[in-house]
Design a protein around this motif. Structure first.
Motif, PDB file in Angstrom:
ATOM      1  N   ARG A  66       0.895  -1.264   0.095  1.00 58.91           N
ATOM      2  CA  ARG A  66      -0.057   0.021   0.011  1.00 58.91           C
ATOM      3  C   ARG A  66       0.767   1.086  -0.202  1.00 58.91           C
ATOM      4  O   ARG A  66       0.507   2.301  -0.732  1.00 58.91           O
ATOM      5  N   ASN A  67       1.833   1.316   0.931  1.00 60.22           N
ATOM      6  CA  ASN A  67       2.751   2.588   0.973  1.00 60.22           C
ATOM      7  C   ASN A  67       3.499   2.771  -0.247  1.00 60.22           C
ATOM      8  O   ASN A  67       3.511   4.125  -0.787  1.00 60.22           O
ATOM      9  N   GLN A  70       1.067   4.183  -3.061  1.00 65.38           N
ATOM     10  CA  GLN A  70       0.650   5.384  -2.595  1.00 65.38           C
ATOM     11  C   GLN A  70       1.785   6.408  -3.063  1.00 65.38           C
ATOM     12  O   GLN A  70       1.559   7.564  -3.775  1.00 65.38           O
ATOM     13  N   LEU A  96     -12.277   5.901   2.735  1.00 66.07           N
ATOM     14  CA  LEU A  96     -10.844   5.886   3.515  1.00 66.07           C
ATOM     15  C   LEU A  96     -10.773   6.687   4.644  1.00 66.07           C
ATOM     16  O   LEU A  96     -11.765   7.524   4.741  1.00 66.07           O
ATOM     17  N   GLN A 100      -5.702   9.103   5.475  1.00 70.34           N
ATOM     18  CA  GLN A 100      -5.388   8.633   4.459  1.00 70.34           C
ATOM     19  C   GLN A 100      -5.591   9.700   3.206  1.00 70.34           C
ATOM     20  O   GLN A 100      -4.715   9.547   2.328  1.00 70.34           O
TER      21      GLN A 100
END
Length: 236
Positions: A66-67, A70, A96, A100
Motif C-alpha cells: 500500500r505505501n 501510494q 478511506l 489517508q
C-alpha cells in the motif's frame, strides 16, 4: 518466488509464458490450470519438492504494497501507470480514513512547492466551513515556501465566503497578492504553477474531498498550458 504459467497472446488465447519474460518481472503470479485445485495445492506440492530447499514462496497482502503504491502515485500520478495515454486518477472517497485522504491530497499538492504564482481554477472554491479551511491551510503550507501570488478563478457566486479563505493565504504568506476572477469557461478544478505550467487536477472542491468519490492527479502539461492562457477574465 511465484510462478505465472500463462500469458495472453495476440489471438486473445492464453499461451505459455516464456521463461525470459518472468526473469524481468517484479511480480510473478500463480495460476492453476487444473480445475478443482486452489493455491493451497501449489504450496503443498512446492513444499513437497526439492525447490523448497533453495527458494521461499510467500503471499503478499495489499497492506505490504500500500505505501509503495501510494508513494508512486504521489510522485508520478496514477496516469503514469497507463503510459500517459489514458486519463485515470487517484480515487479518494469516504471509505478511506481522513488521514489517508489527506496524505494523498497533500502528497500530490506538495509537488507544487516552489510555486511563485499559483492559479486555482474551481467554480465552487470558496467555503468557510472549519474542515475546509483546515484542509486549505495544510495544502497551502505544503507549497508556500516561495509563494507570492495566487489568482483564483471561480463562478463568482460565493463572494460572501471569500474572506475566510483569503485569511488562510494571508496567515501563511502575509505579503501574498490575491486576485479574484470570474469565468464560466471552466468546469474542472486545477491548481497550476503559472511559471512552470505544472499542475494538479482535482475532481471536487475542497469541501467535497472525503465526502464523495473524487480524484486527484497530475495535470497533463498541455492542459496546464491551455489554462495558463485562458480567455479574457472578468475581474471580480
Amino acid at each position: 518466488m511465484e510462478y505465472e504459467p500463462t500469458n495472453e497472446g495476440t489471438s486473445g488465447k492464453e499461451v505459455p509464458a516464456q521463461p525470459q519474460d518472468m526473469f524481468y518481472s517484479d511480480i510473478i503470479g500463480v495460476k492453476n490450470l487444473k480445475s478443482g485445485e486452489g493455491i493451497e495445492a501449489f504450496f503443498k506440492r512446492f513444499y513437497e519438492s526439492d525447490l523448497r530447499r533453495d527458494f521461499g514462496v510467500y503471499r503478499l497482502s495489499l497492506d505490504v504494497l500500500r505505501n509503495d503504491i501510494q508513494n508512486y502515485i504521489i510522485e508520478h500520478g496514477i496516469s503514469s501507470l497507463f503510459y500517459q495515454s489514458i486519463t485515470c486518477d487517484e480515487i479518494t472517497h469516504s471509505g478511506l480514513h481522513t488521514d489517508q485522504i489527506e496524505a494523498i491530497v497533500l502528497g500530490v499538492m506538495r509537488k507544487l512547492d516552489g510555486v511563485r504564482h499559483l492559479l486555482i481554477v474551481d467554480p465552487f472554491f470558496y467555503d468557510e466551513s472549519p474542515a475546509c479551511l483546515t484542509l486549505l491551510e495544510k495544502i497551502v503550507a505544503a507549497m508556500a515556501s516561495r509563494l507570492e501570488k495566487v489568482t483564483l478563478i471561480t463562478n463568482g457566486k460565493r463572494t460572501n465566503r471569500r474572506a475566510a479563505m483569503h485569511n488562510v493565504f494571508q496567515k501563511l504568506v502575509p505579503a501574498i497578492q490575491i486576485k479574484d476572477s470570474v469565468s464560466d469557461e471552466f468546469h474542472d478544478r486545477y491548481w497550476i504553477n503559472l511559471d512552470s505550467s505544472k499542475g494538479v487536477i482535482v475532481g471536487t472542491s475542497l469541501n467535497g474531498i472525503g465526502k464523495k468519490i473524487s480524484m486527484i492527479d497530475h495535470a497533463k502539461h498541455a492542459d496546464s498550458k491551455e489554462i495558463d492562457h485562458p480567455h479574457p477574465l472578468q475581474v471580480a
